[in-house]
Design a protein around this motif. Structure first.
Motif, mmCIF file in Angstrom:
data_model
loop_
_atom_site.group_PDB
_atom_site.id
_atom_site.type_symbol
_atom_site.label_atom_id
_atom_site.label_comp_id
_atom_site.label_asym_id
_atom_site.label_seq_id
_atom_site.Cartn_x
_atom_site.Cartn_y
_atom_site.Cartn_z
ATOM 1 N N TYR A 40 59.677 55.794 83.251
ATOM 2 C CA TYR A 40 60.972 56.310 83.685
ATOM 3 C C TYR A 40 61.903 56.416 82.484
ATOM 4 O O TYR A 40 62.230 55.420 81.834
ATOM 5 C CB TYR A 40 61.595 55.376 84.732
ATOM 6 C CG TYR A 40 63.018 55.742 85.123
ATOM 7 C CD1 TYR A 40 63.274 56.490 86.273
ATOM 8 C CD2 TYR A 40 64.112 55.343 84.351
ATOM 9 C CE1 TYR A 40 64.567 56.831 86.638
ATOM 10 C CE2 TYR A 40 65.408 55.684 84.703
ATOM 11 C CZ TYR A 40 65.632 56.423 85.846
ATOM 12 O OH TYR A 40 66.921 56.763 86.194
ATOM 13 N N ARG A 42 65.525 58.519 81.888
ATOM 14 C CA ARG A 42 66.499 59.267 82.671
ATOM 15 C C ARG A 42 66.561 60.743 82.285
ATOM 16 O O ARG A 42 66.592 61.623 83.149
ATOM 17 C CB ARG A 42 67.872 58.621 82.527
ATOM 18 C CG ARG A 42 68.940 59.266 83.400
ATOM 19 C CD ARG A 42 70.277 58.543 83.338
ATOM 20 N NE ARG A 42 71.268 59.249 84.119
ATOM 21 C CZ ARG A 42 71.399 59.136 85.441
ATOM 22 N NH1 ARG A 42 70.599 58.335 86.107
ATOM 23 N NH2 ARG A 42 72.330 59.819 86.079
ATOM 24 N N LYS A 44 64.271 62.573 81.028
ATOM 25 C CA LYS A 44 63.056 63.272 81.456
ATOM 26 C C LYS A 44 63.070 63.530 82.961
ATOM 27 O O LYS A 44 62.599 64.568 83.423
ATOM 28 C CB LYS A 44 61.816 62.452 81.083
ATOM 29 C CG LYS A 44 61.697 62.113 79.615
ATOM 30 C CD LYS A 44 61.498 63.338 78.754
ATOM 31 C CE LYS A 44 61.256 62.935 77.306
ATOM 32 N NZ LYS A 44 61.105 64.104 76.414
ATOM 33 N N VAL A 45 63.604 62.577 83.719
ATOM 34 C CA VAL A 45 63.719 62.768 85.169
ATOM 35 C C VAL A 45 64.678 63.915 85.468
ATOM 36 O O VAL A 45 64.426 64.726 86.370
ATOM 37 C CB VAL A 45 64.186 61.466 85.855
ATOM 38 C CG1 VAL A 45 64.476 61.701 87.337
ATOM 39 C CG2 VAL A 45 63.138 60.365 85.691
ATOM 40 N N GLN A 49 60.730 65.796 85.597
ATOM 41 C CA GLN A 49 59.457 65.090 85.440
ATOM 42 C C GLN A 49 59.440 63.944 86.464
ATOM 43 O O GLN A 49 59.515 62.762 86.134
ATOM 44 C CB GLN A 49 59.295 64.593 84.010
ATOM 45 C CG GLN A 49 59.208 65.724 82.999
ATOM 46 C CD GLN A 49 58.966 65.242 81.584
ATOM 47 O OE1 GLN A 49 58.550 64.108 81.351
ATOM 48 N NE2 GLN A 49 59.234 66.111 80.616
ATOM 49 N N LEU A 50 59.344 64.343 87.732
ATOM 50 C CA LEU A 50 59.607 63.427 88.834
ATOM 51 C C LEU A 50 58.496 62.411 89.062
ATOM 52 O O LEU A 50 58.723 61.402 89.752
ATOM 53 C CB LEU A 50 59.856 64.228 90.120
ATOM 54 C CG LEU A 50 61.047 65.209 90.059
ATOM 55 C CD1 LEU A 50 61.215 65.909 91.404
ATOM 56 C CD2 LEU A 50 62.335 64.479 89.679
ATOM 57 N N ARG A 52 57.517 60.348 87.086
ATOM 58 C CA ARG A 52 57.948 59.121 86.423
ATOM 59 C C ARG A 52 58.626 58.153 87.403
ATOM 60 O O ARG A 52 58.651 56.948 87.163
ATOM 61 C CB ARG A 52 58.916 59.440 85.277
ATOM 62 C CG ARG A 52 58.295 60.246 84.151
ATOM 63 C CD ARG A 52 59.356 60.675 83.149
ATOM 64 N NE ARG A 52 58.801 61.513 82.096
ATOM 65 C CZ ARG A 52 58.373 61.060 80.917
ATOM 66 N NH1 ARG A 52 58.447 59.764 80.646
ATOM 67 N NH2 ARG A 52 57.898 61.880 80.017
ATOM 68 N N LEU A 53 59.188 58.679 88.485
ATOM 69 C CA LEU A 53 59.828 57.829 89.490
ATOM 70 C C LEU A 53 58.829 56.866 90.124
ATOM 71 O O LEU A 53 59.209 55.798 90.611
ATOM 72 C CB LEU A 53 60.474 58.690 90.578
ATOM 73 C CG LEU A 53 61.596 59.634 90.139
ATOM 74 C CD1 LEU A 53 62.027 60.517 91.304
ATOM 75 C CD2 LEU A 53 62.788 58.856 89.590
ATOM 76 N N SER A 101 63.425 53.602 92.027
ATOM 77 C CA SER A 101 63.711 54.543 90.936
ATOM 78 C C SER A 101 64.894 55.454 91.259
ATOM 79 O O SER A 101 65.762 55.679 90.406
ATOM 80 C CB SER A 101 62.471 55.392 90.638
ATOM 81 O OG SER A 101 61.437 54.607 90.105
ATOM 82 N N TYR A 105 68.536 55.630 89.455
ATOM 83 C CA TYR A 105 68.962 56.927 88.922
ATOM 84 C C TYR A 105 70.417 57.210 89.301
ATOM 85 O O TYR A 105 71.226 57.629 88.464
ATOM 86 C CB TYR A 105 68.049 58.041 89.433
ATOM 87 C CG TYR A 105 68.448 59.406 88.946
ATOM 88 C CD1 TYR A 105 68.034 59.861 87.694
ATOM 89 C CD2 TYR A 105 69.251 60.238 89.724
ATOM 90 C CE1 TYR A 105 68.424 61.114 87.233
ATOM 91 C CE2 TYR A 105 69.634 61.493 89.267
ATOM 92 C CZ TYR A 105 69.219 61.924 88.025
ATOM 93 O OH TYR A 105 69.613 63.164 87.570
#
Length: 205
Positions: A40, A42, A44-45, A49-50, A52-53, A101, A105
């Motif tokens: 994770y 932040r 990248k999310v 790039q979901l 990673r959650l 996650s 966020y």
């Protein structure tokens, strides 16, 4: 021997916690190769790039962090593994990982990187306590109240400095909170489904 016979050793109770442990160990040893792709982060999310959650929870900051969480996986399995099925454990793992996650966020925008299973484990603990209550085990009430007291203490006073030093990172207490919320949600859904089944059963008689 009696102790070992009482452990939840059926395949549907054991295999998924074992898989989680194997994935966490593998992620630790291959973190230099794959960490940048799965942890994770932040920014990248934000770039969608979901995955990673979910995947970030299998990575850990150091061996102490890994062993702490693996010990908790084993302890929760020994405590509540009799309630585990392939379906509910998978659902809990996915739900608690995502609520943890997504919670950090939105609730912890200052947290740019997160790893570890502790958020998921808090959700498993809450769910297990609710299953105890559902099965008329009074210790479930103590476990349920106890975990929320711990979470409230962390929210007010922060996490233990000793734990932060041990894992060589700040403890993401909001991940614990939102992981527990995921377990609470699945637990209440279980209560509602059981109540609905009991009503249908009584009506059919």
């Amino acid at each position: 021997m009696k102790f070992f016979r009482s452990l939840p050793l059926c395949s549907h109770q054991l295999l998924l916690p074992l898989l989680v442990s194997v994935l966490a160990i593998s992620a630790y040893f291959f973190s230099d190769l794959f960490g940048e792709l799965f942890i994770y982060q932040r920014d990248k999310v934000i770039d969608f790039q979901l995955w990673r959650l979910f995947t970030s929870h299998f990575f850990h900051t150091n061996v102490a962090h890994l062993l702490l969480n693996l010990s908790a996986v084993v302890l929760l399995w020994a405590l509540h593994g009799q309630f585990y099925t392939y379906k509910n454990y998978s659902l809990l793992l996915l739900t608690c990982a995502l609520t943890s996650s997504i919670g950090i966020y939105f609730d912890s925008p200052e947290l740019h990187q997160y790893v570890g299973l502790s958020g998921v484990l808090h959700g498993l603990f809450v769910w297990g306590a609710l299953k105890d209550i559902q099965h008329k085990d009074k210790t479930g009430y103590l476990l349920f109240v106890g975990v929320w007291i711990k979470i409230a203490h962390e929210q007010i006073f922060g996490a233990s400095n000793d734990v932060a030093a041990l894992i060589n990172a700040s403890v993401a207490v909001d991940a614990h909170l939102w992981g527990a919320v995921g377990g609470l949600f699945i637990g209440f859904v279980s209560f509602l489904m059981l109540a609905k089944q009991q009503v249908s059963s009584s009506q059919s008689h």
